[in-house]
Design an enzyme around this catalytic site. Structure first.
Site, short mmCIF file in Angstrom:
data_model
loop_
_atom_site.label_atom_id
_atom_site.label_comp_id
_atom_site.label_asym_id
_atom_site.label_seq_id
_atom_site.Cartn_x
_atom_site.Cartn_y
_atom_site.Cartn_z
N SER A 128 108.71 3.95 24.96
CA SER A 128 108.01 2.67 24.77
C SER A 128 106.86 2.51 25.75
CB SER A 128 109.01 1.52 24.98
OG SER A 128 108.35 0.28 25.09
N TYR A 152 115.12 -2.78 30.75
CA TYR A 152 114.93 -2.08 29.46
C TYR A 152 113.90 -0.95 29.64
CZ TYR A 152 112.67 -0.97 25.11
OH TYR A 152 112.09 -0.28 24.08
N LYS A 156 114.17 3.41 29.42
CA LYS A 156 113.30 4.33 28.66
C LYS A 156 112.71 5.38 29.62
CE LYS A 156 113.68 2.59 24.53
NZ LYS A 156 114.39 3.33 23.47
#
Ligand code: WQD
Length: 337
Positions: A128, A152, A156
């Site tokens: 991302s 989050y 990643k």
């Protein structure tokens, strides 16, 4: 079964996963989906059959279940895997960091162990743009130093690092780390699309629900950024373009070894108000809005450099913002017919 090019797709019942399964089938691959349906619906499988005519092998399992992965990989000789499975709400990750690390990193670790044990050493990973640092000059380039602002994003970043280290340790491994920008829109059939649980966090599904009257008005999170009209600018990419990029990435992973990070965006940014105007023009639906305070953690501008995707994958986004709006609206409208 023999000579079938199976691809293990973790999280394949989700928004991007399901669109990628359609493109995999259209390109001669056969997806095998493992998904615990924590952020997707079993209806996805029937919808995929309606589009493709195929009963895609599906296992409702957690990717951290090693026995389930072993059983699937014993049954289906996969040429590669695409790893979508993971929690993906930025705000939620700040409130529940341990759940995010346990789930997202646990899935990646167990998947790497199972793939290695079954000699399936090619992966396309759903990374991302959140791995890029705040304040980096746009368009964002893959070689930039990384740094995240929420758990989050760190999951990643850390998963990318796991794949990079695995490719150093085992030269047979190939990992394509696709850094998504803002996927929106839906398959042209209107049968599959973005269907978040509850009130949407993301812009486009929220706009679609305002347009169909389900939500009163769009809250525009700030109009005092240093951008074209003060509202946040993002690189929106049609989810079908993004899905096609995954098929190209599978081909690249089968022809190369080592780890490579690749942006998947259009290189063109749109502000929130530009998206609202494009949506109203494309659909004829009014989208009332009110300017409110900024959302904590939001950046002013996040736009991809698309050069490496073009050079390495031969990828170039085909759909524009009008298609993205029309297709998102068709899906939302169909949901409420
Ligand atoms: C886009 C723009 C908001 C909602 C997030 C994740 C990212 C990725 C994509 C997983 C911003 C504005 C939004 C609303 C608004 N997900 N907005 N009102 O934040 O760029 O990225 O989704 O990988 O990791 O961070 O997407 O759609 O939430 O916001 O004004 O109700 O729309 O401020 O400028 P974002 P978004």
């Amino acid at each position: 079964m023999e000579n079938t090019k199976y691809v293990l797709v973790t999280g394949g019942a989700g928004f991007i996963g399901s669109h990628t399964c359609v493109e995999l089938i259209e390109s001669g691959y056969m997806p095998v989906i493992i998904d615990n349906l924590s952020n997707s619906k079993i209806e996805s499988l029937a919808r995929l059959k309606k589009i493709t005519g195929v009963d895609i092998p599906f296992y409702q399992e957690d990717v951290r279940n090693r026995e389930a992965l072993d059983m699937i990989l014993d049954k289906y000789p996969c040429v590669a895997a695409i790893h979508f499975a993971g929690y993906k709400a930025v705000g939620e990750s700040v409130a529940k960091p341990i759940e995010y690390y346990q789930n997202n990193l646990g899935c990646t670790l167990t998947l790497c162990e199972a793939l290695t044990a079954h000699n399936v050493k090619r992966v396309v990973f759903s990374s991302s743009a959140t791995v890029y640092r705040e304040g980096d000059e746009v368009p964002l380039k893959e070689e930039y130093e990384l740094g995240c602002t929420n758990p989050y994003g760190w999951t990643k970043y850390m998963s990318e690092q796991m794949f990079r280290d695995l490719c150093v340790a085992d030269k047979e491994w190939s990992a394509v780390l696709l850094r998504y920008f803002n996927p929106i829109g839906a398959h042209k059939s209107g049968i599959i699309g973005e269907e978040p649980n509850g009130i949407p966090n993301n812009l486009m599904p929220y706009v679609a629900k305002v347009a169909n009257g389900e939500l009163k008005e769009l809250r525009v999170f700030g109009n005092d950024y240093d951008t074209v009209d003060g509202t946040g600018v993002r690189d929106y990419i049609h989810v079908v373009d993004l899905a096609k990029a995954h098929v190209l990435a599978i081909g690249y992973a089968c022809e190369n070894t080592g780890a490579v990070a690749i942006n998947v965006g259009t290189g063109r940014g749109y502000s929130v108000l530009e998206v609202v105007a494009a949506f109203e023009k494309a659909t004829g639906q009014a989208v009332p809005y009110a300017i409110v305070d900024r959302r904590p953690g939001d950046l002013a501008e996040v736009v991809a450099s698309p050069e490496k995707a073009s050079a390495l994958l031969g990828f170039k986004a085909q759909y524009g913002i009008d298609d993205m709006c029309e297709d998102a609206w068709r899906f939302e409208h169909n949901l409420n017919k």
